[in-house]
Write a protein that holds these residues in place. Structure first.
Motif, PDB file in Angstrom:
ATOM      1  N   VAL A 161       0.746  -1.250   0.086  1.00 46.46           N
ATOM      2  CA  VAL A 161      -0.157   0.084  -0.059  1.00 46.46           C
ATOM      3  C   VAL A 161       1.039   1.220   0.091  1.00 46.46           C
ATOM      4  CG1 VAL A 161      -1.649   1.160   1.400  1.00 46.46           C
ATOM      5  CG2 VAL A 161      -1.932  -0.993   1.106  1.00 46.46           C
ATOM      6  N   ALA A 162       1.882   1.283   0.753  1.00 48.95           N
ATOM      7  CA  ALA A 162       2.939   2.406   0.761  1.00 48.95           C
ATOM      8  C   ALA A 162       3.511   2.780  -0.614  1.00 48.95           C
ATOM      9  CB  ALA A 162       4.012   2.025   1.981  1.00 48.95           C
ATOM     10  N   ALA A 163       3.968   1.575  -1.212  1.00 44.16           N
ATOM     11  CA  ALA A 163       4.646   1.712  -2.437  1.00 44.16           C
ATOM     12  C   ALA A 163       3.418   2.285  -3.533  1.00 44.16           C
ATOM     13  CB  ALA A 163       5.241   0.208  -2.949  1.00 44.16           C
ATOM     14  N   HIS A 164       2.419   1.761  -3.472  1.00 44.10           N
ATOM     15  CA  HIS A 164       1.236   2.176  -4.349  1.00 44.10           C
ATOM     16  C   HIS A 164       1.153   3.740  -4.298  1.00 44.10           C
ATOM     17  CE1 HIS A 164      -2.748   2.476  -6.462  1.00 44.10           C
ATOM     18  NE2 HIS A 164      -2.976   3.172  -5.297  1.00 44.10           N
ATOM     19  N   TYR A 165       0.852   4.154  -2.854  1.00 44.08           N
ATOM     20  CA  TYR A 165       0.509   5.630  -2.512  1.00 44.08           C
ATOM     21  C   TYR A 165       1.844   6.346  -3.015  1.00 44.08           C
ATOM     22  CZ  TYR A 165      -4.090   4.429  -1.553  1.00 44.08           C
ATOM     23  OH  TYR A 165      -5.535   4.143  -1.733  1.00 44.08           O
ATOM     24  N   ALA A 166       2.916   6.017  -2.646  1.00 44.29           N
ATOM     25  CA  ALA A 166       4.123   6.863  -3.071  1.00 44.29           C
ATOM     26  C   ALA A 166       4.245   6.958  -4.553  1.00 44.29           C
ATOM     27  CB  ALA A 166       5.428   6.131  -2.473  1.00 44.29           C
ATOM     28  N   SER A 167       4.053   5.843  -5.282  1.00 48.49           N
ATOM     29  CA  SER A 167       4.153   5.933  -6.741  1.00 48.49           C
ATOM     30  C   SER A 167       2.958   6.900  -7.096  1.00 48.49           C
ATOM     31  CB  SER A 167       3.640   4.762  -7.283  1.00 48.49           C
ATOM     32  OG  SER A 167       3.795   4.556  -8.812  1.00 48.49           O
ATOM     33  N   ARG A 168       1.890   6.903  -6.459  1.00 44.68           N
ATOM     34  CA  ARG A 168       0.704   7.877  -7.058  1.00 44.68           C
ATOM     35  C   ARG A 168       1.258   9.530  -6.887  1.00 44.68           C
ATOM     36  NH1 ARG A 168      -5.493   7.127  -5.453  1.00 44.68           N
ATOM     37  NH2 ARG A 168      -6.060   9.152  -6.195  1.00 44.68           N
ATOM     38  N   LEU A 169       1.693   9.593  -5.553  1.00 44.78           N
ATOM     39  CA  LEU A 169       2.257  10.833  -5.245  1.00 44.78           C
ATOM     40  C   LEU A 169       3.251  11.467  -6.171  1.00 44.78           C
ATOM     41  CD1 LEU A 169       1.526  10.796  -1.578  1.00 44.78           C
ATOM     42  CD2 LEU A 169       0.468  12.017  -3.236  1.00 44.78           C
TER      43      LEU A 169
END
Length: 138
Positions: A16-24
């Motif tokens: 989840v952290a990797a997903h949102y870091a990528s999105r941001l």
């Protein structure tokens, strides 16, 4: 008890952290852009990015985010974009969530090899946040 929220288990926290870091890394929002311009304090200091309104000139003239330059996607030529220093971050926006002009502009800039983020929400989001629009050329 299963319900529509719990029926599919959540992904592991690291995923989840990797997903949102990528999105941001590809998106920002109206509040963050507003804060960046407020912290910059002056046009000479700059917020660390160039804000581009990718709508047509008529819509830009009716109201745009203060500090934004009007540059529709069709005018984003390699020659035009080379007017900024290498590595300049471009933040693009359009009318709002109902418009994919910012996505198309971001894709175009990325294909030119330029750093880019989309300001999600566009003009609609800006106004929804309670920020004013400018009707002067910035």
């Amino acid at each position: 008890m299963s319900n529509p929220v719990t029926a599919i288990p959540p992904a592991p926290a690291a995923e989840v952290a990797a997903h949102y870091a990528s999105r941001l890394s590809r998106e920002t929002d109206c509040a963050d852009v507003h804060v960046a311009f407020a912290q910059a304090g002056s046009a000479t200091a700059g917020p660390g990015f160039v804000l581009l309104d990718v709508r047509g000139p008529a819509l830009y003239a009716k109201g745009h985010v203060p500090g934004a330059l009007n540059l529709p996607r069709g005018k984003m030529t390699p020659r035009r974009m080379a007017e900024w220093p290498a590595g300049t971050l471009f933040v693009v926006y359009c009318a709002g969530p109902h418009c994919n002009g910012a996505d198309k502009a971001a894709l175009h800039l990325a294909e030119l090899g330029l750093p880019v983020k989309v300001m999600i929400g566009g003009v609609t989001g800006w106004v929804d946040e309670g920020y004013r629009l400018s009707q002067t050329a910035d």
